[in-house]
Design a protein around this motif. Sequence first.
Motif, PDB file in Angstrom:
ATOM      1  N   UNK A  68      19.656  48.885  53.615  1.00 60.71           N
ATOM      2  CA  UNK A  68      18.560  47.940  53.746  1.00 60.71           C
ATOM      3  C   UNK A  68      18.782  47.068  54.973  1.00 60.71           C
ATOM      4  N   UNK A  69      17.705  46.668  55.622  1.00 62.43           N
ATOM      5  CA  UNK A  69      17.786  45.992  56.914  1.00 62.43           C
ATOM      6  C   UNK A  69      18.292  44.565  56.826  1.00 62.43           C
ATOM      7  N   UNK A  70      18.395  44.018  55.614  1.00 63.90           N
ATOM      8  CA  UNK A  70      18.932  42.660  55.478  1.00 63.90           C
ATOM      9  C   UNK A  70      20.266  42.636  54.738  1.00 63.90           C
ATOM     10  N   UNK A  71      20.871  43.819  54.560  1.00 70.25           N
ATOM     11  CA  UNK A  71      22.140  43.925  53.855  1.00 70.25           C
ATOM     12  C   UNK A  71      23.240  44.443  54.779  1.00 70.25           C
ATOM     13  N   UNK A  72      24.449  44.538  54.249  1.00 66.57           N
ATOM     14  CA  UNK A  72      25.606  44.998  55.022  1.00 66.57           C
ATOM     15  C   UNK A  72      26.429  45.960  54.168  1.00 66.57           C
ATOM     16  N   UNK A  73      26.931  47.018  54.795  1.00 69.19           N
ATOM     17  CA  UNK A  73      27.833  47.946  54.118  1.00 69.19           C
ATOM     18  C   UNK A  73      29.273  47.671  54.523  1.00 69.19           C
ATOM     19  N   UNK A  74      30.174  47.735  53.554  1.00 68.22           N
ATOM     20  CA  UNK A  74      31.594  47.701  53.857  1.00 68.22           C
ATOM     21  C   UNK A  74      31.917  48.890  54.775  1.00 68.22           C
ATOM     22  N   UNK A  75      32.852  48.711  55.701  1.00 63.70           N
ATOM     23  CA  UNK A  75      33.117  49.762  56.694  1.00 63.70           C
ATOM     24  C   UNK A  75      33.624  51.059  56.066  1.00 63.70           C
TER      25      UNK A  75
END
Length: 320
Positions: A89-96
Amino acid sequence: MKGKVSVIMPVFNNEKFVAKAIESILNQTHQNFELLIADDGSNDESKKIIDSFNDPRIRTFHNEKNMGALFTWNKLFEICDGEFITFQDADDVSDISRLEKQVSKFYEITDLGICGTYATYVNENDMYLRTKTLPVTHKEIYRSLEKNHQFCGASIMITKKVLQDVGGYPEYFHRIGGEDYYWSAMIAEKYLSCNIPEPLYIVTATDDSISRNIKNVKQLIVFDMVRKLIADVRNGKANWIKEDIKPIINQYENELMKPYLNDKSLVYRKQAFIEAKNKNYFKAIKFAFDAVLKTPLQLLNHKILVYNLITLLKNKYGLK
């Protein structure tokens, strides 16, 4: 590197967060991926920010006008060519390490069709709100799906084979949500499922992501519709959402909407609960107050208003 991943990202008016979301995918430890991005007719700087990235792994398929996330997801499903498919999602972040750990699960578990993760929720200022934990094994997930969604929808990863078998999102869910609950339930009917017990996905709880349109009651009954579908499918009946069987859909919708028609304050109580769950107490109080105005003689509305006022004082001002 094994296991090419197609990461799907629709974007609509996310200029504040989209760069960080893209970077969280570009920095993955699993580097065999393509990032398919479609700006969905944004009227802010989102498209400009997306196009400023110069990375061969990014493929852009912008919409000329706003189509909605569901149609954008389905468009990108048809274009992607990875062995695995997931979302960002464009307002979220994924752990590397998210992609690496999820891909590894598919090689570890034979016949795995869908893999999710735990998720951390933060507000727009990156302040921690809560961690979403979920059942881990297929047995636990399958047993619980009739009660509620058992995945963080945005962190779901599936195989291309599963997509071809189950299909994309039905148009029924356009602009009301619930498509990921439906999808995961239908996939779990045919394939093994799991969740990785690590918060590998960070959800930014913005007003848009946690609010519901109180004028569209379908948004509030959509999970109940999916629950009814799961029960029917498990009893050998047709998938009336996928097949768009209008008489059954209308029958269930009318049944589920009756409480909202009989109690004009119910929609506001539901919205107050959603906002309170995400610790947005000012909005929870607003909706609870609206519920009181709608049906002032209903004691439950007053209790919910008082509860949220007390909770706000405790959480914001440290009062006991």
